[in-house]
Design a protein around this motif. Structure first.
Motif, PDB file in Angstrom:
ATOM      1  N   CYS A  38      33.323  31.060  34.425  1.00  0.00           N
ATOM      2  CA  CYS A  38      31.911  32.080  34.333  1.00  0.00           C
ATOM      3  C   CYS A  38      31.726  32.982  35.642  1.00  0.00           C
ATOM      4  N   LEU A  40      28.870  33.915  36.198  1.00  0.00           N
ATOM      5  CA  LEU A  40      27.420  33.524  36.843  1.00  0.00           C
ATOM      6  C   LEU A  40      27.434  32.145  37.129  1.00  0.00           C
ATOM      7  N   CYS A  42      23.871  29.923  36.240  1.00  0.00           N
ATOM      8  CA  CYS A  42      22.677  30.028  35.949  1.00  0.00           C
ATOM      9  C   CYS A  42      21.994  28.571  36.472  1.00  0.00           C
ATOM     10  N   CYS A  45      22.134  26.042  33.622  1.00  0.00           N
ATOM     11  CA  CYS A  45      23.361  25.606  32.947  1.00  0.00           C
ATOM     12  C   CYS A  45      23.968  24.285  33.553  1.00  0.00           C
ATOM     13  N   VAL A  48      28.494  24.982  33.823  1.00  0.00           N
ATOM     14  CA  VAL A  48      29.119  25.387  34.788  1.00  0.00           C
ATOM     15  C   VAL A  48      28.889  24.898  36.196  1.00  0.00           C
ATOM     16  N   GLY A  85      31.286  27.969  29.276  1.00  0.00           N
ATOM     17  CA  GLY A  85      31.858  28.985  30.252  1.00  0.00           C
ATOM     18  C   GLY A  85      31.469  30.659  29.442  1.00  0.00           C
ATOM     19  N   ASN A 117      26.782  36.161  28.189  1.00  0.00           N
ATOM     20  CA  ASN A 117      25.690  36.463  29.130  1.00  0.00           C
ATOM     21  C   ASN A 117      25.417  38.078  29.136  1.00  0.00           C
ATOM     22  N   ARG A 144      19.565  33.645  36.354  1.00  0.00           N
ATOM     23  CA  ARG A 144      21.059  34.092  35.791  1.00  0.00           C
ATOM     24  C   ARG A 144      21.944  34.746  37.230  1.00  0.00           C
TER      25      ARG A 144
HETATM   26  S1  SF4 Z   1      24.838  29.776  31.120  1.00  0.00           S
HETATM   27 FE1  SF4 Z   1      26.442  31.014  30.323  1.00  0.00          FE
HETATM   28  S2  SF4 Z   1      26.474  32.677  32.061  1.00  0.00           S
HETATM   29 FE2  SF4 Z   1      25.022  31.105  33.016  1.00  0.00          FE
HETATM   30  S3  SF4 Z   1      26.314  29.894  34.101  1.00  0.00           S
HETATM   31 FE3  SF4 Z   1      26.477  28.791  31.936  1.00  0.00          FE
HETATM   32  S4  SF4 Z   1      28.138  29.491  30.927  1.00  0.00           S
HETATM   33 FE4  SF4 Z   1      27.717  31.131  32.795  1.00  0.00          FE
END
Ligand code: SF4
Ligand SMILES: C[S@@+](CC[C@H](N)C(=O)[O-])C[C@H]1O[C@@H](n2cnc3c(N)ncnc32)[C@H](O)[C@@H]1O
Length: 310
Positions: A38, A40, A42, A45, A48, A85, A117, A144
């Protein structure tokens, strides 16, 4: 449009529904986590944040993806969703998300969607696109990362896709901005509705307590009554307040495939502490569909069950 046409698709769903009444437990949805990568990081999350510890390849190969699409299609799935991701980052050699969508269509899936995203170019080829919107610009960016909101809005301006909806995860970080977020979704002509979810922990520190969730559900119900395009059905909103949904969850309605090809009959979180605290609205809607709830069947089928592509 799927080779079957709308009537054929409806007949298939009706048959699937009737078969559940005699005990069949076959997936209708195939959710494929095609990568953990990814752009980002976040704050809410869990995928990730822990991706370094996750086993196996962090990106599914094209051949494996096609094999898993076929296998779950043969098991009964007709709705295909790509998750990550960040799915728009996925590639295998020269193949991209566009090629996965085309492959899914060739196999015969009725509806194909993906979540994003929205910070990268929107891939137009799917029937449904779920974009993440977690607040007005300052809050969305606090969650984010700086610039995420602006990039999302610019990419939305450029798309003409007819079926884009927003997905909000309500946490302690944005609980006081739900009305504003719903208003942003309502004002943006490219966004056709917004679905509200609660966090599925971890991280536990920003998960709402019961009273905070009740306040969000009260507000959402009232906004819905005023005509705001909240996609959660009223009943699902109430069911989001059930603290332990694990016994009710018709987890089998969706197959789950991870990037290394490991397959879960249902959700990978099943039987974990996270499962008990699940804040995912879609599984409330799945339950209501399996129970034959007319409000849910009519509201969800229009948006998520019939192909918009010809
Ligand atoms: S929510 Fe989506 S954009 Fe944000 S870190 Fe997780 S996978 Fe990445
Ligand atoms: C995992 S992301 C993958 C797609 C894409 N990267 C995105 O952000 O939309 C899919 C959705 O799950 C949500 N999500 C991430 N972590 C979550 C958590 N702990 N609980 C509930 N939803 C979460 C995201 O906000 C997003 O809307």
């Amino acid at each position: 449009m799927s080779r079957l046409g709308a009537l054929g698709q409806w007949s298939y769903y009706a048959l699937w529904f009737l078969r559940t009444k005699v005990g069949a437990r076959t997936p209708l949805v195939n959710t494929m986590i095609i990568n953990y990568e990814c752009n980002l990081r976040c704050k809410h999350c869990s995928i990730v944040a822990h991706s370094d510890d996750l086993p196996g390849p962090h990106s599914m190969s094209f051949d494996l993806a096609v094999r898993e699409m076929k296998r779950n299609f043969d098991s009964g799935a007709r709705i295909l969703f790509f998750e990550g991701g960040e799915p728009t980052l996925w590639h295998d050699g020269g193949k991209t998300l566009k090629d996965l969508i085309e492959a899914g269509r060739r196999i015969g899936y009725f509806v194909i969607g993906y979540t994003t995203n929205g910070t990268r170019d929107i891939v137009e080829d799917s029937d449904v696109i779920s974009i993440s919107l977690d607040g007005p610009e300052d809050i969305h960016d606090e969650i984010r990362g700086k610039g995420a909101f602006k990039a999302l809005v610019e990419n939305l301006d450029r798309t003409n896709h007819p079926n884009v909806f927003a997905n909000m995860v309500v946490t302690k970080m944005n609980k006081d901005h739900v009305r504003e977020t719903v208003e942003i979704a309502a004002r943006n002509k490219k966004i056709k509705g917004i679905m509200l979810n609660f966090l599925t922990p971890p991280p536990y520190e920003i998960a709402l307590d019961h009273a905070e969730k009740e306040a969000v559900v009260r507000l959402a119900t009232s906004l819905k009554r005023q005509g705001y395009p909240i996609l959660n059905t009223n009943r699902a909103l109430r069911n989001l307040l059930e603290e332990d949904w694990s016994e009710e969850c018709p987890y089998w309605a969706s197959a789950f495939v991870m990037p290394d090809g490991s397959e879960f009959f249902g959700c990978p979180l099943r039987s974990t502490e996270s499962c008990k605290a699940c804040g995912f609205n879609a599984v409330r809607e799945y339950r209501l569909i399996v129970d034959g709830n007319i409000e849910t069947i009519t509201q969800m089928s229009g948006r998520f069950a019939l192909s918009t592509k010809r």
